[in-house]
Design a protein around this motif. Structure first.
Motif, PDB file in Angstrom:
ATOM      1  N   GLN A 370      25.082  48.017   7.093  1.00 55.22           N
ATOM      2  CA  GLN A 370      24.902  48.932   8.260  1.00 55.22           C
ATOM      3  C   GLN A 370      24.540  50.533   7.738  1.00 55.22           C
ATOM      4  N   GLY A 371      24.238  50.678   6.501  1.00 53.17           N
ATOM      5  CA  GLY A 371      23.844  51.968   6.081  1.00 53.17           C
ATOM      6  C   GLY A 371      22.691  51.905   4.955  1.00 53.17           C
ATOM      7  N   GLY A 372      22.325  53.251   4.444  1.00 50.16           N
ATOM      8  CA  GLY A 372      21.178  53.252   3.539  1.00 50.16           C
ATOM      9  C   GLY A 372      19.753  53.481   4.388  1.00 50.16           C
ATOM     10  N   GLN A 373      18.653  53.809   3.481  1.00 47.37           N
ATOM     11  CA  GLN A 373      17.401  53.921   3.850  1.00 47.37           C
ATOM     12  C   GLN A 373      16.768  52.615   3.977  1.00 47.37           C
ATOM     13  N   GLU A 374      15.997  52.403   5.162  1.00 44.83           N
ATOM     14  CA  GLU A 374      14.871  51.638   5.295  1.00 44.83           C
ATOM     15  C   GLU A 374      13.620  51.793   4.451  1.00 44.83           C
ATOM     16  N   VAL A 375      13.337  50.838   3.797  1.00 49.62           N
ATOM     17  CA  VAL A 375      11.754  50.908   3.235  1.00 49.62           C
ATOM     18  C   VAL A 375      10.826  50.291   4.375  1.00 49.62           C
ATOM     19  N   ALA A 376       9.933  51.077   4.455  1.00 52.48           N
ATOM     20  CA  ALA A 376       9.012  50.691   5.346  1.00 52.48           C
ATOM     21  C   ALA A 376       8.231  49.552   5.195  1.00 52.48           C
ATOM     22  N   ARG A 377       8.219  48.477   6.100  1.00 49.98           N
ATOM     23  CA  ARG A 377       7.762  47.389   5.914  1.00 49.98           C
ATOM     24  C   ARG A 377       7.090  46.599   7.213  1.00 49.98           C
ATOM     25  N   TYR A 378       6.338  45.694   7.208  1.00 52.91           N
ATOM     26  CA  TYR A 378       5.837  45.073   8.406  1.00 52.91           C
ATOM     27  C   TYR A 378       5.676  43.415   8.419  1.00 52.91           C
ATOM     28  N   GLU A 379       6.191  42.890   9.345  1.00 51.90           N
ATOM     29  CA  GLU A 379       5.917  41.511   9.460  1.00 51.90           C
ATOM     30  C   GLU A 379       4.995  40.922  10.386  1.00 51.90           C
ATOM     31  N   PRO A 380       4.479  39.769  10.025  1.00 50.84           N
ATOM     32  CA  PRO A 380       3.128  39.593  11.182  1.00 50.84           C
ATOM     33  C   PRO A 380       3.929  38.682  12.287  1.00 50.84           C
ATOM     34  N   VAL A 381       3.272  38.723  13.374  1.00 54.42           N
ATOM     35  CA  VAL A 381       3.097  37.936  14.583  1.00 54.42           C
ATOM     36  C   VAL A 381       1.869  37.330  14.656  1.00 54.42           C
ATOM     37  N   ILE A 382       1.881  35.932  14.997  1.00 50.53           N
ATOM     38  CA  ILE A 382       0.531  35.456  15.246  1.00 50.53           C
ATOM     39  C   ILE A 382       0.144  34.990  16.566  1.00 50.53           C
ATOM     40  N   LEU A 383      -0.864  35.722  17.159  1.00 52.45           N
ATOM     41  CA  LEU A 383      -1.191  35.411  18.713  1.00 52.45           C
ATOM     42  C   LEU A 383      -2.559  34.733  18.547  1.00 52.45           C
ATOM     43  N   HIS A 384      -2.501  33.370  19.084  1.00 53.96           N
ATOM     44  CA  HIS A 384      -3.719  32.567  19.302  1.00 53.96           C
ATOM     45  C   HIS A 384      -4.192  32.527  20.730  1.00 53.96           C
ATOM     46  N   ASN A 385      -5.530  32.357  20.936  1.00 55.71           N
ATOM     47  CA  ASN A 385      -6.112  32.190  22.209  1.00 55.71           C
ATOM     48  C   ASN A 385      -6.539  30.654  22.194  1.00 55.71           C
ATOM     49  N   THR A 392      -3.581  38.686  14.356  1.00 51.74           N
ATOM     50  CA  THR A 392      -2.272  39.032  13.668  1.00 51.74           C
ATOM     51  C   THR A 392      -1.803  40.359  13.927  1.00 51.74           C
ATOM     52  N   ILE A 393      -0.508  40.306  14.550  1.00 53.21           N
ATOM     53  CA  ILE A 393      -0.052  41.921  14.867  1.00 53.21           C
ATOM     54  C   ILE A 393       1.202  41.920  13.755  1.00 53.21           C
ATOM     55  N   GLN A 394       0.951  43.289  13.413  1.00 49.36           N
ATOM     56  CA  GLN A 394       1.770  43.584  12.200  1.00 49.36           C
ATOM     57  C   GLN A 394       3.021  44.560  12.985  1.00 49.36           C
ATOM     58  N   VAL A 395       4.276  43.828  12.933  1.00 53.03           N
ATOM     59  CA  VAL A 395       5.393  44.382  13.462  1.00 53.03           C
ATOM     60  C   VAL A 395       6.195  45.383  12.467  1.00 53.03           C
ATOM     61  N   PRO A 396       6.761  46.557  12.785  1.00 51.74           N
ATOM     62  CA  PRO A 396       7.574  47.338  12.048  1.00 51.74           C
ATOM     63  C   PRO A 396       8.876  46.423  11.869  1.00 51.74           C
ATOM     64  N   TYR A 397       9.413  46.188  10.680  1.00 51.81           N
ATOM     65  CA  TYR A 397      10.516  45.575  10.371  1.00 51.81           C
ATOM     66  C   TYR A 397      11.571  46.238   9.512  1.00 51.81           C
ATOM     67  N   GLU A 398      12.731  46.287   9.984  1.00 52.15           N
ATOM     68  CA  GLU A 398      13.851  46.620   9.150  1.00 52.15           C
ATOM     69  C   GLU A 398      14.788  45.456   8.606  1.00 52.15           C
ATOM     70  N   ARG A 399      15.120  45.479   7.289  1.00 48.19           N
ATOM     71  CA  ARG A 399      16.158  44.503   6.901  1.00 48.19           C
ATOM     72  C   ARG A 399      17.532  44.883   7.297  1.00 48.19           C
ATOM     73  N   GLY A 400      18.263  45.786   7.086  1.00 44.38           N
ATOM     74  CA  GLY A 400      19.555  46.099   7.148  1.00 44.38           C
ATOM     75  C   GLY A 400      19.858  46.185   8.675  1.00 44.38           C
ATOM     76  N   GLY A 401      21.348  45.688   8.896  1.00 45.39           N
ATOM     77  CA  GLY A 401      21.799  45.536  10.128  1.00 45.39           C
ATOM     78  C   GLY A 401      21.268  44.577  10.870  1.00 45.39           C
ATOM     79  N   HIS A 402      20.983  43.342  10.587  1.00 40.28           N
ATOM     80  CA  HIS A 402      20.495  42.050  11.470  1.00 40.28           C
ATOM     81  C   HIS A 402      18.980  42.673  11.943  1.00 40.28           C
ATOM     82  N   GLY A 403      17.997  43.272  11.122  1.00 37.43           N
ATOM     83  CA  GLY A 403      16.877  43.168  11.474  1.00 37.43           C
ATOM     84  C   GLY A 403      16.664  44.703  12.434  1.00 37.43           C
ATOM     85  N   GLY A 404      17.742  45.584  12.155  1.00 34.68           N
ATOM     86  CA  GLY A 404      17.647  46.972  13.088  1.00 34.68           C
ATOM     87  C   GLY A 404      18.185  46.679  14.265  1.00 34.68           C
TER      88      GLY A 404
END
Length: 467
Positions: A370-385, A392-404
């Motif tokens: 529930q604490g600490g500093q988050e390291v900036a990172r991104y995770e992809p979501v793929i959108l197909h037509n 590929t959409i890069q989404v900001p992601y936090e690991r701590g606290g159940h993904g923010g």
């Protein structure tokens, strides 16, 4: 109905007052003025004392105060008071705590099978309720909660934190905005590793009479995400499940991990004495109620499933294929939405997609932190037509606290209740009910060998759209 809220007002989510009636938005508006929100907590295990306890004390001291702590175990509740650093009285009698302190809000974090007791009694005593997931463990208890909220002038909110993760919210945004057209089918698979997944069988969750099986305790998170993502209610469920890895399947077992002759050979050996908090909270208080936190996950009394698969048909005609594995080499999940205009693929923590130096135990500890500093990172979501290239959409992601999600849920509840949420993430009693009813229907389907309709279980009628 619009209201003017003070900064310390408490916003609950939408809830249904009766089956088939119009959806109404309810609010916990206490008219507190300058005084703090008075909170009582029942259930002082690790989740109650940390996420719904110490974190609130540390982050919102100017907005709220704990006026009572309650647990059937007198040792645990006294430890909770010290750990949370609060000055309130402690109780083993829930009704007495409410009568002597008149809390505005009761937070319920007891064992799942007892949620309904405290929710119903709290409503009867005039309190608003915030309960940990799952809402409860079977359809009869669910109906009791629905009836109790309808009779009261108070509200129930369910603490679904996964909705508040920025990554999951991005998936919701893409679906809401029609990026793949009408959603026709979904594949959703969740993998629990041999560290986290095994822990459920070590604890009280391994008994279906306590946790309703992982169809309810764990999968309620996943089913709530599906209901929210699809913006529809489930209609029918068909499922398979079995217990073939944990419980009596192993050739050896022991009393518990501290008192076992197999500690040198069992790959699941867990040393609880390495955690001072677990020792203080659980080991030192076993004498009061006999609860063993480091129980053997191969004990023969285990009666839940460790592999699960279900097909869920939604009222909007979307079909979901879902599975939950509890002994995976890694912990993560993947989902794919098929629509008339395209496809969305999303996943988290699939190790071969990205090099990960941390162990599975360390990854789980970070997620729960529930604490600490988050390291900036991104995770992809793929959108197909359907007729074009994928994006590929890069989404900001936090690991701590159940993904923010944890901190955002808390901020909405206690800090910014009047802030408009375009993604409708606050969860009320109907949301809680619809998520557990999928798991309850899955259990009944396994036992009966037939599809189970959601409408058979309570008086809630599934709707095409949640709103």
């Amino acid at each position: 109905m619009k209201s003017n809220y003070s900064r310390r007002s408490f916003l609950a989510s939408v809830s249904m007052l009766a089956a088939g009636t119009a959806l109404s938005t309810s609010a916990f508006s206490f008219g507190l003025g300058s005084r703090k929100l008075k909170i009582a907590l029942v259930g002082t295990g690790v989740r109650g004392t940390s996420f719904w306890g110490k974190r609130l004390v540390d982050v919102y001291p100017d907005l709220l105060e704990f006026v009572g702590l309650c647990d059937i175990n007198p040792g645990r509740v006294e430890y909770a008071k010290k750990y949370m650093k609060v000055k309130c009285n402690t109780y083993t009698d829930f009704s007495k705590m409410i009568a002597e302190n008149s809390p505005d809000l009761v937070i319920v974090t007891t064992t799942d099978a007892t949620h309904h007791e405290y929710i119903v009694r709290g409503l009867e005593l005039g309190c608003d309720i915030l309960t940990e997931k799952p809402l409860t463990t079977d359809e009869d208890k669910c109906q009791q909660i629905l009836d109790a909220e309808r009779k009261s002038k108070k509200n129930v909110i369910v603490g679904f934190n996964y909705r508040w993760s920025p990554y999951n919210t991005k998936v919701k945004e893409l679906l809401r905005d029609g990026s793949i057209g009408k959603i026709t089918s979904v594949d959703f698979h969740w993998y629990l590793n041999t560290y986290h997944g095994a822990s459920y069988f070590r604890r009280w969750h391994g008994l279906r009479q306590e946790g309703g099986t992982l169809w309810v305790h764990k999968a309620t998170h996943h089913f709530d995400l599906l209901n929210w993502w699809l913006d529809s209610d489930p209609q029918e469920v068909f499922a398979y499940g079995d217990l073939e890895h944990y419980g009596s399947n192993n050739p050896f077992r022991g009393k518990n991990c501290r008192d076992c002759k197999h500690t040198q050979t069992c790959k699941f050996y867990w040393d609880i004495t390495k955690s001072r908090r677990d020792v203080d909270l659980y080991v030192n208080n076993e004498k009061h109620d006999g609860y063993i936190r480091d129980n053997c996950l191969f004990r023969e009394e285990i009666n839940i499933y460790d592999k699960m698969s279900a097909q869920v048909k939604y009222k909007n005609n979307a079909i979901v294929n879902y599975s939950l594995t509890t002994y995976s080499p890694f912990e993560g999940w993947r989902v794919a939405f098929n629509g008339t205009k395209g496809r969305i693929e999303a996943w988290l923590d699939i190790p071969y997609h990205k090099k990960e130096a941390l162990s599975q135990e360390e990854l789980h500890a970070l997620e729960m932190s529930q604490g600490g500093q988050e390291v900036a990172r991104y995770e992809p979501v793929i959108l197909h037509n359907v007729w074009g290239k994928h994006k590929t959409i890069q989404v900001p992601y936090e690991r701590g606290g159940h993904g923010g999600g944890d901190k955002r849920l808390h901020d909405k509840v206690f800090k910014d209740p009047d802030k408009k949420d375009p993604f409708d993430r606050a969860a009320g009693v109907r949301d809680g009910a619809m998520s557990i009813l999928i798991g309850i229907a899955a259990r009944k389907s396994i036992e009966s060998g037939r599809p189970v309709k959601i409408a058979e279980l309570t008086d809630l009628e599934p709707r095409i759209s949640r709103i």
